[in-house]
Write an enzyme that holds these catalytic residues in place. Structure first.
Site, PDB file in Angstrom:
ATOM      1  N   LEU A 115       0.890  -1.156   0.000  1.00 31.64           N
ATOM      2  CA  LEU A 115       0.000   0.000   0.000  1.00 31.64           C
ATOM      3  C   LEU A 115       0.927   1.204   0.000  1.00 31.64           C
ATOM      4  CD1 LEU A 115      -3.005   0.799   0.046  1.00 31.64           C
ATOM      5  CD2 LEU A 115      -2.859   0.945   2.537  1.00 31.64           C
ATOM      6  N   ASP A 116       0.870   2.012  -1.072  1.00 30.03           N
ATOM      7  CA  ASP A 116       1.843   3.073  -1.297  1.00 30.03           C
ATOM      8  C   ASP A 116       1.954   4.028  -0.117  1.00 30.03           C
ATOM      9  OD1 ASP A 116       2.247   2.043  -3.828  1.00 30.03           O
ATOM     10  OD2 ASP A 116       0.719   3.331  -4.725  1.00 30.03           O
ATOM     11  N   ILE A 117       3.093   4.693  -0.024  1.00 32.33           N
ATOM     12  CA  ILE A 117       3.358   5.622   1.069  1.00 32.33           C
ATOM     13  C   ILE A 117       2.322   6.741   1.138  1.00 32.33           C
ATOM     14  CG2 ILE A 117       4.945   7.063  -0.301  1.00 32.33           C
ATOM     15  CD1 ILE A 117       6.620   7.334   2.295  1.00 32.33           C
ATOM     16  N   SER A 149      -0.806   6.448   0.249  1.00 32.80           N
ATOM     17  CA  SER A 149      -2.133   5.841   0.327  1.00 32.80           C
ATOM     18  C   SER A 149      -2.395   5.403   1.759  1.00 32.80           C
ATOM     19  CB  SER A 149      -2.235   4.639  -0.609  1.00 32.80           C
ATOM     20  OG  SER A 149      -1.986   5.014  -1.950  1.00 32.80           O
TER      21      SER A 149
END
Length: 243
Positions: A118-120, A122
């Site tokens: 889960l992207d930074i 997001s």
């Protein structure tokens, strides 16, 4: 019929991950047709392969943790000065309303790893687990577990663009699997994906002229983020399942 590694057979049967299987084999906790297996051993898929009681007890003690990851934390290893999400798994961040009612132990951090990214920039549901079986369900090559996101966007989306988001786009020279994308409200799309390429949703949106300004994962398989507060975590209960 060709023989394959015992660890792969165990993983294919969903009994553990290949890495866990190798560890169990090294400890003498795997048998092939009643005989203790050796590391690297190959067998036929039709042979009887079983985990020792001790290995099953170890699995029973493994925990899976659900975190509502805030923006600014990376899913896996620390990078560019940013902290990994696992640093949030401390007693003071344990959700008081956790229905599991389990007490946190330091051993629950041993081997705990994110099952998926889960992207930074997001937020939302992130799974961290000690259990290779669950990791394989969520991120294995043959995983069909879907993941649901609410995505705030800026820009104009044509009907053709919406159709492409559902099916027809490619990333890194490879066609994406069909997705389910629809408007949730005036400025927010709902995405349901069955794959997880790096920054996939943001890149998909860019291809149809949209800019993502907010992204939140709210569901993985059958497990919902629900009321879990941001920055807090809870245990996956025994009766809960992603598939």
């Amino acid at each position: 019929m060709e023989k394959i590694r015992v660890s792969k057979i165990l993983a294919d049967r969903g009994l553990c991950s290949r890495r866990e299987a190798d560890a169990y084999i090294e400890k003498g906790l795997v048998k092939v047709d009643g005989v203790v297996a050796t590391l690297g051993e190959r067998a036929l898929p039709t042979q009887k392969i079983e985990l020792d009681t001790q290995a099953r007890r170890t699995q029973a003690r493994q925990v899976t943790i659900l975190l509502n990851k805030p923006i600014g934390y990376v899913s896996g290893q620390a990078e560019h000065g940013y902290k990994p999400a696992v640093t949030l798994i401390v007693p003071e961040n344990h959700w008081r309303a956790d229905p599991a009612h389990w007490r946190f132990e330091r051993s629950h951090l041993r081997g705990l790893a994110a099952a998926g990214r889960l992207d930074i920039d997001s937020q939302g549901l992130l799974v961290l687990t000690q259990d290779g079986r669950i990791a394989r369900q969520l991120i294995g090559e043959d995983s069909t577990t879907d993941k649901e996101y609410l995505v705030r966007v800026q820009g104009r989306l044509s009907p053709e663009g919406l159709a492409l988001l559902n099916h027809g786009l490619s990333l890194d020279g490879k066609a994406l699997r069909p997705a389910q994308v629809a408007w949730q409200n005036q400025d927010q799309l709902r995405f349901v994906l069955r794959e997880g390429k790096k920054r996939q949703i943001r890149r998909m949106c860019e291809l149809v002229g949209l800019k993502v300004v907010g992204l939140k994962r709210i569901r993985i398989g059958k497990v919902m983020l629900g009321d879990l507060p941001q920055g807090q975590w809870r245990y996956l209960r025994p009766e809960e399942s992603f598939i």
